[in-house]
Design a protein around this motif. Sequence first.
Motif, PDB file in Angstrom:
ATOM      1  N   ASP A  24      32.457  44.058  43.198  1.00 45.75           N
ATOM      2  CA  ASP A  24      33.576  43.215  43.640  1.00 45.75           C
ATOM      3  C   ASP A  24      33.860  42.109  42.641  1.00 45.75           C
ATOM      4  O   ASP A  24      35.005  41.802  42.344  1.00 45.75           O
ATOM      5  CB  ASP A  24      33.263  42.576  44.998  1.00 45.75           C
ATOM      6  N   GLN A  25      32.780  41.481  42.184  1.00 45.02           N
ATOM      7  CA  GLN A  25      32.963  40.360  41.261  1.00 45.02           C
ATOM      8  C   GLN A  25      32.006  40.482  40.083  1.00 45.02           C
ATOM      9  O   GLN A  25      30.784  40.637  40.258  1.00 45.02           O
ATOM     10  CB  GLN A  25      32.717  39.024  41.971  1.00 45.02           C
ATOM     11  N   LEU A  26      32.582  40.393  38.895  1.00 48.46           N
ATOM     12  CA  LEU A  26      31.774  40.380  37.684  1.00 48.46           C
ATOM     13  C   LEU A  26      31.113  39.018  37.538  1.00 48.46           C
ATOM     14  O   LEU A  26      31.644  38.012  38.017  1.00 48.46           O
ATOM     15  CB  LEU A  26      32.658  40.612  36.458  1.00 48.46           C
ATOM     16  N   PHE A  27      29.991  38.990  36.835  1.00 45.59           N
ATOM     17  CA  PHE A  27      29.452  37.696  36.423  1.00 45.59           C
ATOM     18  C   PHE A  27      30.291  37.166  35.268  1.00 45.59           C
ATOM     19  O   PHE A  27      30.620  35.988  35.200  1.00 45.59           O
ATOM     20  CB  PHE A  27      27.982  37.846  36.010  1.00 45.59           C
ATOM     21  N   CYS A  28      30.679  38.084  34.381  1.00 42.67           N
ATOM     22  CA  CYS A  28      31.444  37.630  33.217  1.00 42.67           C
ATOM     23  C   CYS A  28      32.258  38.786  32.651  1.00 42.67           C
ATOM     24  O   CYS A  28      31.849  39.941  32.729  1.00 42.67           O
ATOM     25  CB  CYS A  28      30.467  37.107  32.149  1.00 42.67           C
ATOM     26  N   VAL A  29      33.420  38.461  32.111  1.00 44.84           N
ATOM     27  CA  VAL A  29      34.179  39.431  31.330  1.00 44.84           C
ATOM     28  C   VAL A  29      34.314  38.840  29.933  1.00 44.84           C
ATOM     29  O   VAL A  29      34.625  37.652  29.784  1.00 44.84           O
ATOM     30  CB  VAL A  29      35.542  39.758  31.990  1.00 44.84           C
ATOM     31  N   ILE A  30      34.007  39.640  28.916  1.00 42.65           N
ATOM     32  CA  ILE A  30      33.911  39.097  27.560  1.00 42.65           C
ATOM     33  C   ILE A  30      34.470  40.099  26.553  1.00 42.65           C
ATOM     34  O   ILE A  30      34.348  41.319  26.753  1.00 42.65           O
ATOM     35  CB  ILE A  30      32.428  38.751  27.223  1.00 42.65           C
ATOM     36  N   GLY A  31      35.084  39.586  25.499  1.00 40.04           N
ATOM     37  CA  GLY A  31      35.544  40.475  24.447  1.00 40.04           C
ATOM     38  C   GLY A  31      36.196  39.701  23.314  1.00 40.04           C
ATOM     39  O   GLY A  31      36.625  38.559  23.500  1.00 40.04           O
ATOM     40  N   GLY A  32      36.279  40.343  22.154  1.00 40.57           N
ATOM     41  CA  GLY A  32      36.888  39.717  20.988  1.00 40.57           C
ATOM     42  C   GLY A  32      38.168  40.434  20.605  1.00 40.57           C
ATOM     43  O   GLY A  32      38.333  41.625  20.866  1.00 40.57           O
TER      44      GLY A  32
END
Lengths: 216, 393
Positions: free
Chosen positions: B156-164
């Motif tokens: 349902d919920q990510l801890f974090c979404v990350i990308g470059g």
Amino acid sequence: MSPFDATMIRRSPIRADLQLIADMVEPGSRVLDVGCGDGQLLDVLMHDREAVGRGIELSQAGVNACVSHGLSVVQGDADTDLKDYPSHAFDYVILSQTLQATRSPKVVLQHMVRIGRRAVVSFPNFGHWRVRLALLTQGRMPSSKALPDWWFETANIHLCTIRDFLLLCADLGITVERALALDNSGQDKRIASPRLANLLGEHGLFVLSKERGGAG
Amino acid sequence: MATTVDDTRRHGNLHRHADSESGTCVELGAARPLKLDCGVELGPFRMAYRTYGDLNRDRSNAILVCHALTGDQHPADPPHTSRRGWWELMIGSGKPLDTDRYFIICANVLGGCLGSEGPREINPETGEPWGLDFPVITISDMVRAQAMLLDHLGIDQLFCVIGGSMGAMQVLQFASSYPERTFAAVPIAGAARHSAQNIAFHEVGRQAIMADPDWCGGDYLRQDRVPRRGLAVARMAAHVTYLSEAALHRKFGRRLQDRPSVTYGFDADFQVESYLRHQGSTFVDRFDANSYLYITRAMDYFDLAAEHDGVLARAFADTPVRFCVISFTSDWLFPTSESRAVVHALNAVAADVSFVEIESDKGHDAFLLDEPEFFAVLRGFLRGCAEHRGLPS
């Protein structure tokens, strides 16, 4: 290399004037620390006062030290970036020992009382008797513990006295809720009279607010 | 890979088809198709993804890694190759994205060419590769597909979404579209919109591909040809934009390639030419030309403020997401000013934001490289977030 020691921030006693500010903040408040340096005050506010803290810091080394410690800090400039923040977004906006280094202290102050329910400002007092005496007897720009740098290398481009500051606040319709005169170690000298505070305080520390206009 | 897809289609075993090349492949949107920005409804469609580490009992430790233009779903430990993963330095035990602590998900983007639905895959309606019949997709479409993948994974919920880079675009779009679905967001070396200069560079690349006779109007797969030269030139031009003048100078200077003097011809006399040619030719072996067209187009179309009356701050109104925006000093493709614009928009809604510009002379690609200060900042940010999220340390 970063001048900030990574282990320095957490759980070490902080500067007395910062502790004084921290004690003024009601627990659970939303706080914006403008010119937050390495994040000492923010860290205390977040861990001891359960505050929701944000910071703005000009130096990249300071920002990196803060973010590396889990503090929410952006690289930015009090003079240019405060205008972005919405009105009434914070309970406190803090500017510690930075006002005198801003290009437009008046605009910065106006933004602070707009963004925050209260603003907390501290600065070195150019009206202190030693400063006055140094100018009078030596005829040179004073150098002291509160003002250690020579005129040609100081970042302090808008020095003022406590009296100057109070007059500006009156001009801007800003209410001074608390006014403290501090010594060089950041201790409250407990001087009630503004005139004496301007003569005997090495630093001034003020809690400000402004009545919300209809546009707010 | 086309064979794998073909086999899968034929056997009708699309659900959670394991395939070492694409990681895990899942079919999504069978019941409810993905409504693309261009108006087409896509479904069912395939998403190829990879995971690292373990999902905790609360399902609260998932990190979605969004890859860049030519990245893939194997940021670490890629299969069947001597190449290192594109974020090998970032993901693993004890690394900033610590697989001992976090459950890392990385999916090949929609429109990609490593197992997710894209122009190289088979159009189920025709049994032929999609080619240019594949609908034009946007960053927003990519993100909707990622959200459907998270639904499938029960997160349902990510801890974090990350990308470059393009990954940062997805991060910003994800945080804007699904603010309740991630606790934190880390857009690195990115922007809230693609600049005119960047669109221009992409257009050069696309024109190089389309000028190659082997492109065959986009139909090269069916005609058993590959627009190698066009795609290689596109990569060469793009690759220069990922570096910096200082990095190129340090690496190559004006040094000559295995020869004592210039040859008065058009061979690769200079090391930098030889390097670029190598970059171009190896790229062709791993990337699909049409996919390159689609993904660069998606980046060009990206303008997060546009869908909010041109006011970027409105894309983040009342956001509960904790942001950490990171840029690099020598990145001229996604310069710090672009990240700063995002920060100003976040400040305008009093969002919880950290912003760090990392000193580096390595250009845009710095986000893929060993930058100790970058890693230190990211570790600190994630540690702070984990503390607030109540993840066990």
